[in-house]
Design a protein around this motif. Sequence first.
Motif, PDB file in Angstrom:
ATOM      1  N   SER A 117       0.830  -1.202   0.000  1.00 22.87           N
ATOM      2  CA  SER A 117       0.000   0.000   0.000  1.00 22.87           C
ATOM      3  C   SER A 117       0.868   1.257   0.000  1.00 22.87           C
ATOM      4  N   TYR A 118       1.937   1.235   0.787  1.00 24.89           N
ATOM      5  CA  TYR A 118       2.833   2.386   0.873  1.00 24.89           C
ATOM      6  C   TYR A 118       3.554   2.648  -0.446  1.00 24.89           C
ATOM      7  N   VAL A 119       4.142   1.626  -1.046  1.00 23.12           N
ATOM      8  CA  VAL A 119       4.907   1.855  -2.275  1.00 23.12           C
ATOM      9  C   VAL A 119       4.007   2.196  -3.459  1.00 23.12           C
ATOM     10  N   ASP A 120       2.734   1.811  -3.389  1.00 25.41           N
ATOM     11  CA  ASP A 120       1.792   2.150  -4.454  1.00 25.41           C
ATOM     12  C   ASP A 120       1.225   3.557  -4.311  1.00 25.41           C
ATOM     13  N   HIS A 121       1.455   4.189  -3.165  1.00 21.94           N
ATOM     14  CA  HIS A 121       0.915   5.529  -2.925  1.00 21.94           C
ATOM     15  C   HIS A 121       1.721   6.550  -3.718  1.00 21.94           C
ATOM     16  N   GLU A 122       1.043   7.454  -4.376  1.00 28.65           N
ATOM     17  CA  GLU A 122       1.720   8.407  -5.261  1.00 28.65           C
ATOM     18  C   GLU A 122       2.657   9.363  -4.528  1.00 28.65           C
ATOM     19  N   ASP A 123       2.474   9.555  -3.222  1.00 23.23           N
ATOM     20  CA  ASP A 123       3.329  10.468  -2.466  1.00 23.23           C
ATOM     21  C   ASP A 123       4.571   9.801  -1.878  1.00 23.23           C
ATOM     22  N   ALA A 124       4.714   8.498  -2.053  1.00 20.71           N
ATOM     23  CA  ALA A 124       5.874   7.799  -1.501  1.00 20.71           C
ATOM     24  C   ALA A 124       7.135   8.250  -2.242  1.00 20.71           C
ATOM     25  N   PRO A 125       8.194   8.592  -1.485  1.00 18.27           N
ATOM     26  CA  PRO A 125       9.447   8.992  -2.134  1.00 18.27           C
ATOM     27  C   PRO A 125      10.006   7.852  -2.991  1.00 18.27           C
ATOM     28  N   GLU A 126      10.601   8.201  -4.117  1.00 15.61           N
ATOM     29  CA  GLU A 126      11.127   7.197  -5.053  1.00 15.61           C
ATOM     30  C   GLU A 126      12.117   6.252  -4.381  1.00 15.61           C
ATOM     31  N   ARG A 127      12.962   6.796  -3.518  1.00 19.02           N
ATOM     32  CA  ARG A 127      13.935   5.950  -2.805  1.00 19.02           C
ATOM     33  C   ARG A 127      13.214   4.904  -1.950  1.00 19.02           C
ATOM     34  N   ASP A 128      12.155   5.331  -1.258  1.00 14.39           N
ATOM     35  CA  ASP A 128      11.386   4.401  -0.432  1.00 14.39           C
ATOM     36  C   ASP A 128      10.699   3.351  -1.293  1.00 14.39           C
ATOM     37  N   VAL A 129      10.213   3.771  -2.456  1.00 13.91           N
ATOM     38  CA  VAL A 129       9.543   2.833  -3.359  1.00 13.91           C
ATOM     39  C   VAL A 129      10.517   1.750  -3.793  1.00 13.91           C
ATOM     40  N   SER A 130      11.727   2.141  -4.132  1.00 13.71           N
ATOM     41  CA  SER A 130      12.735   1.179  -4.563  1.00 13.71           C
ATOM     42  C   SER A 130      13.067   0.178  -3.456  1.00 13.71           C
ATOM     43  N   HIS A 131      13.336   0.674  -2.265  1.00 15.44           N
ATOM     44  CA  HIS A 131      13.685  -0.206  -1.148  1.00 15.44           C
ATOM     45  C   HIS A 131      12.468  -1.010  -0.677  1.00 15.44           C
ATOM     46  N   GLY A 132      11.297  -0.388  -0.696  1.00 12.75           N
ATOM     47  CA  GLY A 132      10.072  -1.096  -0.319  1.00 12.75           C
ATOM     48  C   GLY A 132       9.765  -2.231  -1.277  1.00 12.75           C
ATOM     49  N   ALA A 133       9.987  -1.996  -2.565  1.00 10.22           N
ATOM     50  CA  ALA A 133       9.763  -3.044  -3.573  1.00 10.22           C
ATOM     51  C   ALA A 133      10.721  -4.215  -3.344  1.00 10.22           C
ATOM     52  N   ALA A 134      11.943  -3.908  -2.919  1.00  6.98           N
ATOM     53  CA  ALA A 134      12.913  -4.976  -2.628  1.00  6.98           C
ATOM     54  C   ALA A 134      12.448  -5.803  -1.429  1.00  6.98           C
ATOM     55  N   VAL A 135      11.882  -5.148  -0.424  1.00 12.25           N
ATOM     56  CA  VAL A 135      11.351  -5.877   0.732  1.00 12.25           C
ATOM     57  C   VAL A 135      10.188  -6.760   0.303  1.00 12.25           C
ATOM     58  N   LEU A 136       9.313  -6.224  -0.542  1.00 14.00           N
ATOM     59  CA  LEU A 136       8.178  -7.018  -1.037  1.00 14.00           C
ATOM     60  C   LEU A 136       8.671  -8.272  -1.748  1.00 14.00           C
ATOM     61  N   GLU A 137       9.690  -8.115  -2.569  1.00 14.83           N
ATOM     62  CA  GLU A 137      10.249  -9.257  -3.290  1.00 14.83           C
ATOM     63  C   GLU A 137      10.839 -10.287  -2.316  1.00 14.83           C
ATOM     64  N   THR A 138      11.523  -9.808  -1.301  1.00 15.81           N
ATOM     65  CA  THR A 138      12.089 -10.704  -0.284  1.00 15.81           C
ATOM     66  C   THR A 138      10.985 -11.455   0.451  1.00 15.81           C
ATOM     67  N   LEU A 139       9.938 -10.734   0.841  1.00 18.93           N
ATOM     68  CA  LEU A 139       8.831 -11.371   1.554  1.00 18.93           C
ATOM     69  C   LEU A 139       8.131 -12.408   0.674  1.00 18.93           C
ATOM     70  N   GLU A 140       7.995 -12.103  -0.613  1.00 18.02           N
ATOM     71  CA  GLU A 140       7.403 -13.076  -1.533  1.00 18.02           C
ATOM     72  C   GLU A 140       8.246 -14.355  -1.574  1.00 18.02           C
ATOM     73  N   GLY A 141       9.568 -14.173  -1.580  1.00 19.42           N
ATOM     74  CA  GLY A 141      10.481 -15.306  -1.661  1.00 19.42           C
ATOM     75  C   GLY A 141      10.402 -16.233  -0.444  1.00 19.42           C
ATOM     76  N   VAL A 142      10.260 -15.649   0.744  1.00 20.02           N
ATOM     77  CA  VAL A 142      10.218 -16.497   1.934  1.00 20.02           C
ATOM     78  C   VAL A 142       8.855 -17.150   2.136  1.00 20.02           C
ATOM     79  N   ARG A 143       7.819 -16.574   1.600  1.00 17.36           N
ATOM     80  CA  ARG A 143       6.470 -17.090   1.806  1.00 17.36           C
ATOM     81  C   ARG A 143       6.029 -18.083   0.722  1.00 17.36           C
ATOM     82  N   GLU A 144       6.798 -18.175  -0.374  1.00 12.86           N
ATOM     83  CA  GLU A 144       6.428 -19.139  -1.426  1.00 12.86           C
ATOM     84  C   GLU A 144       6.689 -20.557  -0.932  1.00 12.86           C
ATOM     85  N   PRO A 145       5.768 -21.480  -1.228  1.00 15.49           N
ATOM     86  CA  PRO A 145       5.946 -22.862  -0.770  1.00 15.49           C
ATOM     87  C   PRO A 145       7.079 -23.584  -1.470  1.00 15.49           C
TER      88      PRO A 145
END
Length: 101
Positions: free
Chosen positions: A73-101
């Motif tokens: 929700s945060y990284v999709d928000h238009e007011d999120a700073p670009e730097r935060d979006v980049s790092h937030g997207a990396a966290v999302l990818e990491t979380l996807e990786g650990v939660r995949e069966p």
Amino acid sequence: MSSSPQTETYEVTLSRDEQWVAHHVLSNRLDEALDGDETPPEWVLESIDAVEADGETRLTGSQADRLYTALASYVDHEDAPERDVSHGAAVLETLEGVREP
């Protein structure tokens, strides 16, 4: 007598910048609850502790899922700073990786 099932945890490796973005999102959730005179959700408090811990971040499946939703929700928000979006997207990818069966 049977013992209660142990909650599965996931080790998540985050860079300092990724930890900062996760902490920022979680802190905002905490502040929103406090500003609304509500008790902060337990998962938020536990997730903040996990993100602030030295070494690996250990999250339960539920915490990982909720953090994922909050970060998305945060990284999709238009007011999120670009730097935060980049790092937030990396966290999302990491979380996807650990939660995949």
